[in-house]
Scaffold this active site. Sequence first.
Site, PDB file in Angstrom:
ATOM      1  CB  SER A 237     -45.673  11.857  -5.413  1.00 33.01           C
ATOM      2  OG  SER A 237     -45.277  13.151  -5.319  1.00 33.01           O
ATOM      3  CE  LYS A 238     -43.093   7.713   0.791  1.00 33.49           C
ATOM      4  NZ  LYS A 238     -42.550   6.772  -0.277  1.00 33.49           N
TER       5      LYS A 238
END
Length: 460
Positions: A237-238
């Site tokens: 994820s980010k």
Amino acid sequence: MSPRLRFAPSPTGHLHIGGARTALFNWLLARHHKGQFILRIEDTDRERSTEEYTTSILKGMEWLGLDWDEGPFHQADRLDIYRGHIQKLLREGTAYKCFCTKEELDERRLTAQSRGEKPKYDGRCRQADQSQDKPYCIRFLSPDAGTTVVHDLIRGDVVFENKELDDLIIQRTDGTPTYNFTVVVDDVTMRITKIIRGDDHLNNTPRQIQLYNTFHYPVPEWTHLPLILGPDKKRLSKRHGATSVLAYKEMGYLPQALLNYLARLGWSHGDQEIFSKEELIAKFDATNIGKSAGIFNPEKLSWLNAHYIKSVPPQDLLKKTLPFLQEAGLKIEDEAYATQALQSLKERATTLKAFALEGSYYFQEDFPIEEGARNKFLTPDTLKLLREFRDRLIPLSPMNEILLKDIMTGMTEEKGVKLGALAQPLRVAVTGGTVSPSIYEVLTLLGKERVLQRLDRVLS
Ligand code: GLU
């Protein structure tokens, strides 16, 4: 028959690492078998889909060189096709109108939960009068008994009990078709024969297989790819850094580096790490996709990028780095000089952006001098050395690497100091920092005039 594969992104976000790998695997298999690769934008979720994301996904695909043979098709343009298929199922009795209200469904769900049962639609509208004039959704009449088996290329047979699957809503009360239904209608009408997608879709597959069976269409070959995890083994994820493909473009990655990296993320061919696109097409084979999750490793991606940067031919280097040089406000006046400067930097660059960040001294006179480097290397003693070097440089003509080496080793031997005692202050004076290609190379490239100017700047 040559296979037909597709990539079917939902434009609810940018093309990310996981999506790009899915696209790549489908594309490679299509190219390997000389089949067709189809691009379909799954934009029936009108609230979350945007034009901007669609454009960004297409740009990401183009940048990676993943060309498609058909499409892009947009689900939003195909509503009539879905409606036609729903009508067909209704006529055949394999779908039915369900008049249960949301409140009724919620209540039944709560009752089931309180009894410790799995909440599931009880099928009561299967028998309902279908001509009632009330709001309705449409459900697929799914089998109650038996099993549905997903033959997956990676996981083998995955068996689902049909009694666990309730009658899927295929059309919402507002008349719009639902996701699992549109995917099957599209895959059927687009004659898709192999599907590679993330294994977050595995639970959808038995429902989709039941729909295939209803349409009497052969089920495609399934490959559900294990997820990509971050270095901490959590879903990528980010938090783990950039995940969008175009962000890598902006950071100065080359598309072939990312492509090569993505190919190896869950697929292997012996110990080989570096693959040209042609090699990937020739060697890609879905049976070599691994069972375990791919771990995203930014260092390996950087290593590959450095490798591909080294192999950019000199004549292409300026064109590729120009946007980054311009972004950093650097002006290129002499293309031949710029190309030579980039050549000298390319051995250690890990991104195209690094050329601008680490080699700005080649392109501007007012580059800053790092504070720490100044304090450590530009002391009264070293400035004396630099002054002497400057005086010996003036008569030098031509200035080349061999003559420079002569002067510098001669000078340091005379004084009984190490070469670094002169080279490092010199490097700080002409580049502003302590890291650069060989000092002889940098000086020669900069040319005598620039070098003298820069020496004067620190000497004054
Ligand atoms: N639209 C889905 C997604 O973006 C893909 C569906 C599929 O590949 O079947 O996750």
